[in-house]
Each structure stands twice: as structure tokens, then as C-alpha cells.
Design a protein around this motif. Structure first.
Motif, PDB file in Angstrom:
ATOM      1  N   PHE A  59     -15.630  43.362 -89.275  1.00  0.00           N
ATOM      2  CA  PHE A  59     -14.797  44.372 -89.924  1.00  0.00           C
ATOM      3  C   PHE A  59     -15.063  45.703 -89.248  1.00  0.00           C
ATOM      4  CE2 PHE A  59     -18.753  43.820 -92.239  1.00  0.00           C
ATOM      5  CZ  PHE A  59     -19.246  45.112 -92.343  1.00  0.00           C
ATOM      6  N   GLU A  60     -14.424  46.751 -89.733  1.00  0.00           N
ATOM      7  CA  GLU A  60     -14.548  48.056 -89.079  1.00  0.00           C
ATOM      8  C   GLU A  60     -15.210  49.074 -89.996  1.00  0.00           C
ATOM      9  OE1 GLU A  60     -11.715  51.309 -86.705  1.00  0.00           O
ATOM     10  OE2 GLU A  60     -10.934  49.345 -87.291  1.00  0.00           O
ATOM     11  N   ILE A  61     -16.157  49.822 -89.451  1.00  0.00           N
ATOM     12  CA  ILE A  61     -16.696  50.976 -90.164  1.00  0.00           C
ATOM     13  C   ILE A  61     -15.691  52.105 -90.026  1.00  0.00           C
ATOM     14  CG2 ILE A  61     -18.523  52.716 -90.233  1.00  0.00           C
ATOM     15  CD1 ILE A  61     -20.474  50.566 -89.312  1.00  0.00           C
ATOM     16  N   TRP A  62     -15.203  52.615 -91.157  1.00  0.00           N
ATOM     17  CA  TRP A  62     -14.116  53.587 -91.145  1.00  0.00           C
ATOM     18  C   TRP A  62     -14.623  55.026 -91.257  1.00  0.00           C
ATOM     19  CZ3 TRP A  62      -9.314  52.656 -89.746  1.00  0.00           C
ATOM     20  CH2 TRP A  62      -8.337  53.613 -89.993  1.00  0.00           C
ATOM     21  N   ASP A  63     -15.632  55.214 -92.104  1.00  0.00           N
ATOM     22  CA  ASP A  63     -16.093  56.584 -92.359  1.00  0.00           C
ATOM     23  C   ASP A  63     -17.448  56.508 -93.055  1.00  0.00           C
ATOM     24  OD1 ASP A  63     -16.116  59.315 -92.487  1.00  0.00           O
ATOM     25  OD2 ASP A  63     -14.298  59.506 -93.695  1.00  0.00           O
ATOM     26  N   TYR A  64     -18.047  57.655 -93.229  1.00  0.00           N
ATOM     27  CA  TYR A  64     -19.303  57.749 -93.972  1.00  0.00           C
ATOM     28  C   TYR A  64     -19.092  58.639 -95.195  1.00  0.00           C
ATOM     29  CZ  TYR A  64     -21.403  55.562 -89.919  1.00  0.00           C
ATOM     30  OH  TYR A  64     -21.707  54.672 -88.920  1.00  0.00           O
ATOM     31  N   ARG A 110     -13.458  48.958 -93.578  1.00  0.00           N
ATOM     32  CA  ARG A 110     -12.078  48.490 -93.719  1.00  0.00           C
ATOM     33  C   ARG A 110     -11.997  47.002 -93.403  1.00  0.00           C
ATOM     34  NH1 ARG A 110      -6.989  49.745 -89.762  1.00  0.00           N
ATOM     35  NH2 ARG A 110      -8.308  48.465 -88.428  1.00  0.00           N
ATOM     36  N   PHE A 111     -11.378  46.255 -94.320  1.00  0.00           N
ATOM     37  CA  PHE A 111     -11.023  44.857 -94.092  1.00  0.00           C
ATOM     38  C   PHE A 111      -9.503  44.783 -93.986  1.00  0.00           C
ATOM     39  CE2 PHE A 111     -14.926  44.792 -96.639  1.00  0.00           C
ATOM     40  CZ  PHE A 111     -15.752  43.994 -95.849  1.00  0.00           C
ATOM     41  N   PHE A 138     -11.915  40.015 -90.125  1.00  0.00           N
ATOM     42  CA  PHE A 138     -11.083  40.905 -90.930  1.00  0.00           C
ATOM     43  C   PHE A 138     -11.052  42.302 -90.309  1.00  0.00           C
ATOM     44  CE2 PHE A 138     -11.910  37.559 -93.983  1.00  0.00           C
ATOM     45  CZ  PHE A 138     -10.724  37.469 -94.700  1.00  0.00           C
ATOM     46  N   LYS A 139     -11.158  42.372 -89.001  1.00  0.00           N
ATOM     47  CA  LYS A 139     -11.275  43.663 -88.327  1.00  0.00           C
ATOM     48  C   LYS A 139      -9.930  44.362 -88.139  1.00  0.00           C
ATOM     49  CE  LYS A 139     -13.784  45.905 -84.576  1.00  0.00           C
ATOM     50  NZ  LYS A 139     -14.730  45.703 -83.456  1.00  0.00           N
ATOM     51  N   LEU A 194     -13.436  49.679 -98.717  1.00  0.00           N
ATOM     52  CA  LEU A 194     -14.514  49.598 -99.695  1.00  0.00           C
ATOM     53  C   LEU A 194     -15.639  50.552 -99.322  1.00  0.00           C
ATOM     54  CD1 LEU A 194     -14.890  45.727-100.170  1.00  0.00           C
ATOM     55  CD2 LEU A 194     -13.344  47.307-101.349  1.00  0.00           C
ATOM     56  N   VAL A 195     -16.355  51.005-100.332  1.00  0.00           N
ATOM     57  CA  VAL A 195     -17.547  51.818-100.131  1.00  0.00           C
ATOM     58  C   VAL A 195     -18.753  50.920-100.373  1.00  0.00           C
ATOM     59  CG1 VAL A 195     -18.835  53.860-100.830  1.00  0.00           C
ATOM     60  CG2 VAL A 195     -16.322  53.875-100.914  1.00  0.00           C
ATOM     61  N   ILE A 196     -19.609  50.779 -99.350  1.00  0.00           N
ATOM     62  CA  ILE A 196     -20.782  49.915 -99.459  1.00  0.00           C
ATOM     63  C   ILE A 196     -22.023  50.704 -99.043  1.00  0.00           C
ATOM     64  CG2 ILE A 196     -19.399  47.854 -99.009  1.00  0.00           C
ATOM     65  CD1 ILE A 196     -20.529  47.787 -96.193  1.00  0.00           C
ATOM     66  N   ASN A 197     -23.191  50.199 -99.428  1.00  0.00           N
ATOM     67  CA  ASN A 197     -24.423  50.874 -99.019  1.00  0.00           C
ATOM     68  C   ASN A 197     -24.999  50.193 -97.772  1.00  0.00           C
ATOM     69  OD1 ASN A 197     -25.924  48.591 -99.876  1.00  0.00           O
ATOM     70  ND2 ASN A 197     -26.067  49.423-101.956  1.00  0.00           N
TER      71      ASN A 197
END
Length: 349
Positions: free
Chosen positions: A305-310, A318-319, A4-5, A289-292
């Protein structure tokens, strides 16, 4: 591992492969002077009958944007973009490398507003020739945050551009998702609002390709000169044309956009039910989505998937759904999201 990247990580829809196979041994003129290109151009023009549109095909989004602004702007002119705009973030300064400043302003849910255009224009007029002259307005639809411009927002942008004599340029890399998100406008309307816009193939089921559509008569002359000088004119131009014949001959462009959106909304709705915060409510095929950290560690072993921001101590991920995404993959992803959430709850107990 689930993928889902992005929405360009697979090849293309079967219709395009079939066209490529049939055309593989045909003889063609080069540089977009072939019969396939003529057919693709006429096919796209039929979707926007109210506008006399020049259409050119290029290989990808960055060369598309770079060539457009190189062509339409004079040396001292600049383009206005949001801080999330693709030309301001993920194109390695390609527009600015042509000598044109990108004037960056804060986004409003990924979008640019008519009021913000007026303000930045007025600010530059105070010093006038001591600053670059804002001449173009760049928007993405759908935006880099998965949101979509409404008819009212686009009409307001067109009005302010008319008032201030600015060009309105739309990056349509994900235009299929935007048009199939439930908006009350069509490709024909986009052509009437924009001076230049692109129709994305790369992220809509094609192997590659973007269509540059020029509606402003003042911007049409000599565009092929800039295409060639910028390395954007493909010798085997019919390969680009075949992508768009495959996408539009049976309206796959639209069915793909709807499919991507529908699957993405399933993921987004399920994530909300599971208690995941949204970084941005998306209307298209990108989900944020915001995940921990615990959830990240669990998911990254199972999903690409991609890490979009912190976001403080959390991570925005991001999916993205694509033409190749299946219902089964969406179901598996939702299971993994639930398992990650349950594991996190146990760790906190």
C-alpha cells in the motif's frame, strides 16, 4: 503479498486483450486516423448526445493535462487548483513547465468550491496585469482524496465559471468510480458542465489511455497541432482507441467503477468497525486510514500500500481497489487489519 497500492498495477480487462489480439495483424492508418479510432469516438459521443464533443486519445494523465492547458491558455493565463490537485502535486510541475502558473488554494474535502474560485479571481484582479490572469478552473472527479462532486457543486462551479468567463476543466482519471458512487448525474451531464474533461482508461481497467473531450467550440480548433508538438500524438493511435472500445462496448467502464467502489466500501466499513480513524471518508475506490507505527510495521509485511501523509505521530495510508481486486483479497486485508489492531492492543497492555 496483497496488492492495494494503486488501481493501475495490473494489465487490463479481458475484453481489451481480446480486441488487441483480433486487431494485431490488421493494417491501420496512423495518428488516430484509423477506423478503430472513429468507432471509439462515436461510441463515446453516444454517451453524451446533448453535446457536440471533439474527442482525442492520449497515452496517460500527465500528458493529457499538460496538453490541455498548453492549448487553452494564453502565455499570461493561469489555472486554479486545490492544493491536492494532481497538477499541483504529482505531475512534476508539468503544467507550469509550459509557462502557466498553477494557483493553489486549500481543498475542502479534496474539492474546490465556487466561493474559493470567486475569491482567488477577485484577489488577482486587484493588481490586474501585474499578476497572472486566472482563466481556468481544474477539478478532479473523483478527487485525489476519494471524494466526489455533487450535482449542486458542479452546477455552482459552472455558474461561477460562466460569470467570470473561466474554463472548467475536469480531470476524469477516476471518472468511472465517480459516476458509479451514487451521484445523480451521468457522462452526458459532465459534458454539458465542462469546457474540457478527460475520461480515464488507465485507472479503469485499460492498459493505458485517456480520452480528452472538448465541448467548448472556441477550444476545438488546432488541438491536434498541440497534441503533436507536445509528443502526445501516438503513431499507433488505434491501440488507444481499442482501450476505449473495450471499456465502453459492453459498459465495462461502469461495471468496473461499481466493483471497485463496492470493494473499497467493504474495507472502509470494516476498518471503522475495528477502530481505525479515517483521514477522509471516501466515496470511491481509495481508502485513507490513520494507523500507528506498530500497525504499519505489521501491515507492510503483508500488504503493498502507499504511505500518504503523516498525522502527528501517526501515519496516513492509502489502500486502492482496482478492476483486478477480488473479494478474497479484501477479506484477507480485513483480517490483517484486525490482527494489526489486536497486536497493537496487546503491546499497550
Amino acid at each position: 503479498m496483497l496488492f492495494f497500492k494503486n488501481d493501475y498495477g495490473q494489465g487490463c480487462i479481458p475484453e481489451i486483450l481480446e480486441l488487441l489480439e483480433k486487431a494485431n495483424h490488421t493494417d491501420n492508418n496512423g495518428y488516430g486516423q484509423d477506423n478503430y479510432t472513429k468507432k471509439a469516438v462515436e461510441m463515446l459521443r453516444s454517451k453524451m448526445p446533448d453535446t457536440d464533443t471533439d474527442i482525442h486519445f492520449v497515452i496517460g494523465g500527465t500528458i493529457c493535462n499538460q496538453t490541455i492547458f498548453k492549448h487553452i491558455l494564453r502565455p499570461f493565463e493561469a489555472v486554479i487548483s486545490t492544493d491536492t490537485g494532481h497538477i499541483a502535486t504529482h505531475e512534476t510541475g508539468s503544467v507550469e513547465a509550459t509557462g502557466h502558473k498553477v494557483i493553489i488554494i486549500p481543498n475542502a474535502a479534496g474539492k474546490l468550491t465556487a466561493a474559493s474560485v470567486r475569491k482567488v479571481f477577485n484577489d488577482h484582479m486587484i493588481q490586474y496585469e501585474h499578476m497572472v490572469y486566472p482563466k481556468a478552473v481544474y477539478i478532479s472527479n473523483s478527487t485525489e482524496l476519494g471524494t466526489v462532486y455533487s450535482r449542486k457543486e458542479l452546477e455552482e462551479l459552472r455558474t461561477i465559471c460562466n460569470e467570470l468567463n473561466l474554463y472548467l476543466v475536469m480531470d476524469g482519471a477516476r471518472l468511472s468510480s465517480a459516476l458509479m458512487s451514487g451521484v445523480d448525474y451521468t457522462l452526458n451531464d459532465v459534458a454539458k458542465w465542462c469546457d474540457v474533461f478527460s475520461i480515464g482508461g488507465t485507472k479503469s481497467g485499460a492498459l493505458f489511455g485517456e480520452a480528452i473531450c472538448i465541448t467548448n467550440p472556441l477550444l476545438k480548433p488546432y488541438f491536434r497541432f498541440d497534441l503533436k508538438q507536445n509528443g502526445a500524438m501516438l503513431a499507433k493511435g488505434w491501440l488507444l482507441a481499442l482501450q476505449f472500445i473495450g471499456l465502453f462496448e459492453n459498459n465495462s467502464f461502469y461495471t468496473i467503477g461499481k466493483k471497485e467502489n463496492d470493494l473499497a466500501q467493504e474495507i472502509q466499513d470494516q476498518a471503522l468497525e475495528l477502530g481505525y480513524p479515517l483521514f477522509m471518508r471516501s466515496e470511491t475506490n481509495q481508502i485513507f486510514l490513520v494507523i500507528n507505527k506498530s500497525e504499519l510495521e505489521y501491515l507492510k509485511e503483508r500488504v503493498d500500500f502507499e504511505i500518504w501523509d503523516y498525522w502527528n505521530d501517526d501515519i496516513v495510508v492509502r489502500f486502492v481497489t482496482s478492476f483486478a481486486t477480488t473479494h478474497e483479497e479484501v477479506e484477507y486485508l480485513c483480517v490483517y487489519l484486525e490482527e494489526a489492531k489486536n497486536l497493537n492492543k496487546k503491546e499497550q497492555e
